[in-house]
Design a protein around this motif. Structure first.
Motif, PDB file in Angstrom:
ATOM      1  N   GLY A  70       0.795  -1.226   0.000  1.00  0.00           N
ATOM      2  CA  GLY A  70       0.000   0.000   0.000  1.00  0.00           C
ATOM      3  C   GLY A  70       0.823   1.270   0.000  1.00  0.00           C
ATOM      4  O   GLY A  70       0.291   2.362   0.174  1.00  0.00           O
ATOM      5  N   ARG A  71       2.140   1.156  -0.215  1.00  0.00           N
ATOM      6  CA  ARG A  71       3.010   2.337  -0.243  1.00  0.00           C
ATOM      7  C   ARG A  71       3.052   2.922  -1.646  1.00  0.00           C
ATOM      8  O   ARG A  71       3.022   2.181  -2.629  1.00  0.00           O
ATOM      9  N   GLU A  72       3.112   4.244  -1.739  1.00  0.00           N
ATOM     10  CA  GLU A  72       3.184   4.913  -3.037  1.00  0.00           C
ATOM     11  C   GLU A  72       4.518   4.599  -3.703  1.00  0.00           C
ATOM     12  O   GLU A  72       5.568   4.680  -3.084  1.00  0.00           O
ATOM     13  N   GLU A 161      -3.894   5.141  -6.344  1.00  0.00           N
ATOM     14  CA  GLU A 161      -4.696   3.921  -6.438  1.00  0.00           C
ATOM     15  C   GLU A 161      -5.385   3.579  -5.118  1.00  0.00           C
ATOM     16  O   GLU A 161      -4.789   3.681  -4.042  1.00  0.00           O
ATOM     17  N   ASP A 162      -6.639   3.151  -5.224  1.00  0.00           N
ATOM     18  CA  ASP A 162      -7.408   2.686  -4.074  1.00  0.00           C
ATOM     19  C   ASP A 162      -7.068   1.212  -3.865  1.00  0.00           C
ATOM     20  O   ASP A 162      -7.246   0.394  -4.776  1.00  0.00           O
ATOM     21  N   TYR A 167      -6.026  -1.629  -9.707  1.00  0.00           N
ATOM     22  CA  TYR A 167      -5.988  -1.708 -11.161  1.00  0.00           C
ATOM     23  C   TYR A 167      -5.211  -2.954 -11.563  1.00  0.00           C
ATOM     24  O   TYR A 167      -4.066  -3.134 -11.158  1.00  0.00           O
ATOM     25  N   THR A 168      -5.836  -3.831 -12.360  1.00  0.00           N
ATOM     26  CA  THR A 168      -5.200  -5.075 -12.759  1.00  0.00           C
ATOM     27  C   THR A 168      -5.017  -5.135 -14.272  1.00  0.00           C
ATOM     28  O   THR A 168      -5.772  -4.528 -15.020  1.00  0.00           O
ATOM     29  N   ARG A 169      -3.987  -5.867 -14.700  1.00  0.00           N
ATOM     30  CA  ARG A 169      -3.683  -6.107 -16.111  1.00  0.00           C
ATOM     31  C   ARG A 169      -3.191  -7.530 -16.267  1.00  0.00           C
ATOM     32  O   ARG A 169      -2.692  -8.127 -15.316  1.00  0.00           O
ATOM     33  N   GLU A 170      -3.273  -8.044 -17.491  1.00  0.00           N
ATOM     34  CA  GLU A 170      -2.704  -9.363 -17.765  1.00  0.00           C
ATOM     35  C   GLU A 170      -1.183  -9.285 -17.840  1.00  0.00           C
ATOM     36  O   GLU A 170      -0.491 -10.202 -17.423  1.00  0.00           O
TER      37      GLU A 170
END
Length: 198
Positions: A70-72, A161-162, A167-170
């Motif tokens: 969860g770190r930027e 990002e929450d 956010y996901t990608r293949e």
């Protein structure tokens, strides 16, 4: 006389018949075309209720990624701002204080990170320039419509990002995407589960 092209057509100036002068066959032909299209499948979609798949190469909403803790990820190096041809990105760097290790990944972080959405041309150069894989343009989400002037400057409150809706990608890199495409072409892979960036 020399002929310049073989596509020329011989035009006749014959007299029109009574039916041709009445334009009834032309009207009937036009109506037949209209009726044919009326019963064919519609190509339009009811946006925003129905959203079309945009594809993996679409560049939409900006996002500042976090790591798995969860770190930027952003270190405010400024490479994205330098790479931006529209000069839409601005940031202010700050040093991480003691006790902020759970908030920021590196010792330096972006205290202020802003993107002017009116200037942004969604070219993706900021994404390519980022050495920490912190900046991405989502392939699955549009920028919402602006109603007020103060809605066009996006700060960290809208960009970071929450963790509850990652956010996901293949594939996260070009190399990974090419490898995945070649495996799909060879039949080695059929279904890939999208994942958040590690």
């Amino acid at each position: 006389m020399q002929q310049l092209t073989n596509r020329s057509k011989q035009v006749s100036n014959k007299e029109m018949t009574l039916m041709e002068r009445a334009y009834l066959p032309a009207i009937a032909t036009g109506l037949a075309i209209t009726i044919k299209h009326f019963f064919s499948k519609k190509v339009t979609i009811n946006y925003p209720e129905v959203k079309r798949y945009l594809g993996p190469v679409f560049r939409g909403r900006h996002i500042l990624k976090r790591d798995e803790q969860g770190r930027e990820r952003c270190t405010a190096c400024g490479l994205c701002a330098v790479a931006c041809p529209a000069e839409a990105i601005s940031m202010v760097a700050a040093e991480r204080e003691k006790g902020e290790e759970t908030l920021y990944r590196e010792e330096k972080y972006a205290a202020v990170y802003e993107v002017n959405m009116l200037r942004c041309i969604f070219c993706g150069l900021c994404e390519e320039a980022c050495p920490k894989q912190a900046v991405y343009l989502r392939h699955d989400e549009f920028i919402p419509v602006f109603m007020e002037r103060d809605e066009v400057i996006w700060g960290k409150d809208l960009l970071v990002e929450d963790m509850n809706n990652r956010y996901t990608r293949e594939a996260w890199t070009k190399e990974e995407a090419h490898l995945l495409d070649s495996k799909r072409a060879n039949g080695e892979v059929t279904n890939v589960v999208p994942r958040a960036i590690p």
